[in-house]
Design a protein around this motif. Sequence first.
Motif, PDB file in Angstrom:
ATOM      1  N   GLU A  12       9.878   1.108  -9.535  1.00 52.00           N
ATOM      2  CA  GLU A  12       9.834   1.817 -10.816  1.00 52.00           C
ATOM      3  C   GLU A  12       8.570   2.673 -10.858  1.00 52.00           C
ATOM      4  OE1 GLU A  12       7.741  -1.697 -13.525  1.00 52.00           O
ATOM      5  OE2 GLU A  12       9.829  -1.126 -13.881  1.00 52.00           O
ATOM      6  N   ARG A  13       8.713   3.873 -11.402  1.00 52.07           N
ATOM      7  CA  ARG A  13       7.581   4.789 -11.485  1.00 52.07           C
ATOM      8  C   ARG A  13       6.505   4.213 -12.408  1.00 52.07           C
ATOM      9  NH1 ARG A  13       7.146   8.056  -7.283  1.00 52.07           N
ATOM     10  NH2 ARG A  13       9.255   8.499  -6.541  1.00 52.07           N
ATOM     11  N   ARG A  14       5.292   4.097 -11.854  1.00 52.25           N
ATOM     12  CA  ARG A  14       4.181   3.533 -12.618  1.00 52.25           C
ATOM     13  C   ARG A  14       2.924   4.330 -12.299  1.00 52.25           C
ATOM     14  NH1 ARG A  14       4.859  -2.152 -12.308  1.00 52.25           N
ATOM     15  NH2 ARG A  14       2.674  -2.417 -12.933  1.00 52.25           N
ATOM     16  N   PRO A  15       1.947   4.395 -13.218  1.00 54.54           N
ATOM     17  CA  PRO A  15       0.683   5.054 -12.921  1.00 54.54           C
ATOM     18  C   PRO A  15      -0.024   4.369 -11.748  1.00 54.54           C
ATOM     19  CG  PRO A  15       0.916   4.656 -15.278  1.00 54.54           C
ATOM     20  CD  PRO A  15       2.016   3.904 -14.609  1.00 54.54           C
ATOM     21  N   GLU A  16      -0.596   5.167 -10.875  1.00 50.99           N
ATOM     22  CA  GLU A  16      -1.254   4.623  -9.689  1.00 50.99           C
ATOM     23  C   GLU A  16      -2.356   3.639 -10.048  1.00 50.99           C
ATOM     24  OE1 GLU A  16      -4.119   6.243  -6.109  1.00 50.99           O
ATOM     25  OE2 GLU A  16      -2.437   7.499  -6.735  1.00 50.99           O
ATOM     26  N   ALA A  65       3.280   5.877  -3.027  1.00 51.27           N
ATOM     27  CA  ALA A  65       4.485   6.561  -3.503  1.00 51.27           C
ATOM     28  C   ALA A  65       4.610   6.513  -5.018  1.00 51.27           C
ATOM     29  CB  ALA A  65       5.719   5.935  -2.852  1.00 51.27           C
ATOM     30  N   GLY A  66       3.685   5.804  -5.692  1.00 52.86           N
ATOM     31  CA  GLY A  66       3.726   5.701  -7.146  1.00 52.86           C
ATOM     32  C   GLY A  66       4.826   4.801  -7.665  1.00 52.86           C
ATOM     33  N   LEU A  67       5.236   3.822  -6.834  1.00 51.19           N
ATOM     34  CA  LEU A  67       6.320   2.922  -7.215  1.00 51.19           C
ATOM     35  C   LEU A  67       5.779   1.511  -7.440  1.00 51.19           C
ATOM     36  CD1 LEU A  67       9.162   4.145  -4.852  1.00 51.19           C
ATOM     37  CD2 LEU A  67       9.062   4.398  -7.328  1.00 51.19           C
ATOM     38  N   GLY A  68       5.989   0.974  -8.637  1.00 54.91           N
ATOM     39  CA  GLY A  68       5.526  -0.348  -8.981  1.00 54.91           C
ATOM     40  C   GLY A  68       6.564  -1.415  -8.718  1.00 54.91           C
ATOM     41  N   GLY A  69       6.101  -2.669  -8.805  1.00 56.31           N
ATOM     42  CA  GLY A  69       6.986  -3.807  -8.594  1.00 56.31           C
ATOM     43  C   GLY A  69       6.741  -4.517  -7.293  1.00 56.31           C
ATOM     44  N   LYS A  75       0.830  -1.208   0.000  1.00 51.11           N
ATOM     45  CA  LYS A  75       0.000   0.000   0.000  1.00 51.11           C
ATOM     46  C   LYS A  75       0.863   1.256   0.000  1.00 51.11           C
ATOM     47  CE  LYS A  75      -3.783   2.506   0.559  1.00 51.11           C
ATOM     48  NZ  LYS A  75      -3.236   3.835   0.905  1.00 51.11           N
ATOM     49  N   ALA A  76       1.942   1.254   0.797  1.00 50.53           N
ATOM     50  CA  ALA A  76       2.824   2.419   0.856  1.00 50.53           C
ATOM     51  C   ALA A  76       3.532   2.644  -0.479  1.00 50.53           C
ATOM     52  CB  ALA A  76       3.843   2.244   1.979  1.00 50.53           C
TER      53      ALA A  76
END
Length: 313
Positions: free
Chosen positions: A193-197, A116-120, A111-112
């Motif tokens: 990695e930056r990913r769309p929410e 933060a918009g971080l995927g993986g 969830k955190a």
Amino acid sequence: MRAQELEGLLEGFRGKVKANEPLAPIVWLRAGGPADLLAMPADVDDLALLLKALPEEVPVTVIGLGSNLLIRDGGIEGVVVRLSGKGLGKFEVDGDLIRVGTALPDKLFAKAALDAGLGGFAFYHGIPGGLGGALRMNAGANGGETCDRLVEVVALDRQGNRHALTQAEMGYSYRHSDAPKELIFVEALFRGERRPEEEIRAEMDAVQKHREEAQPIKTRTGGSTFKNPPGQRAWELIDAAGCRGLKIGGARVSEMHCNFLINEDDASAYDLELLGETVRARVLANSGVRLDWEVRRLGRFGETGEVEPFLGA
């Protein structure tokens, strides 16, 4: 060692120490005996103080949220350490790097990371327990594993000294780490990695949907009981051996997902372990495959007696 003796060594300790403390209420299977001593340090420095103060001959066992754990009926000798989510559950983001405390529940980690918009890390949404256990066993689900995005682990040794291990030094393989057993993991560094929410949220929703449809998540269980053998699925082998719904005492093999053991009727740890070993024996007889436990079994056997491994392992 008695609680009074330990307290005499712990000047400056800010956590709690309890003698003969029941552990069944804090593990997911709700079975097993007490800890001789249960210590709950306030933070990493408090844990280091505890480890430095303990005599070398005193056994130390670390437990997290107790999701993947079977504690035997005789309880656990020595000092059991339970890490505090308040003191060791931090989550800090720096660019695409995440530094996280090992007492943080896996679900909250997912969830955190989403926030933060971080995927993986969506697969953690489907893993019960805390990050420390995930690091130790290379926990994974839905195609992801702990080792995939790990950069570094910080740990304390039995003497309270601090160590940093790279991902390569953790020696990961399927549901296994070669990291020394004495090390207590206190924090980890991951790279996301930056990913769309909305994309990350969709992955997490899919993980949750799968769990609700395929796993007995509303029962007293310890999660997947046995590791998948190479190229095979443990639940299929268990089902083929006729073990779906098998019951011993208060313990039962789940009808919904037969790689889950359930504490159905106030089962003892003896019931649960005997049922697991019976399943292993029947699978071996039916398919020739030796299943390995994924659930950790700790502590002393109780008055009911010792459960002998049917397969010698």
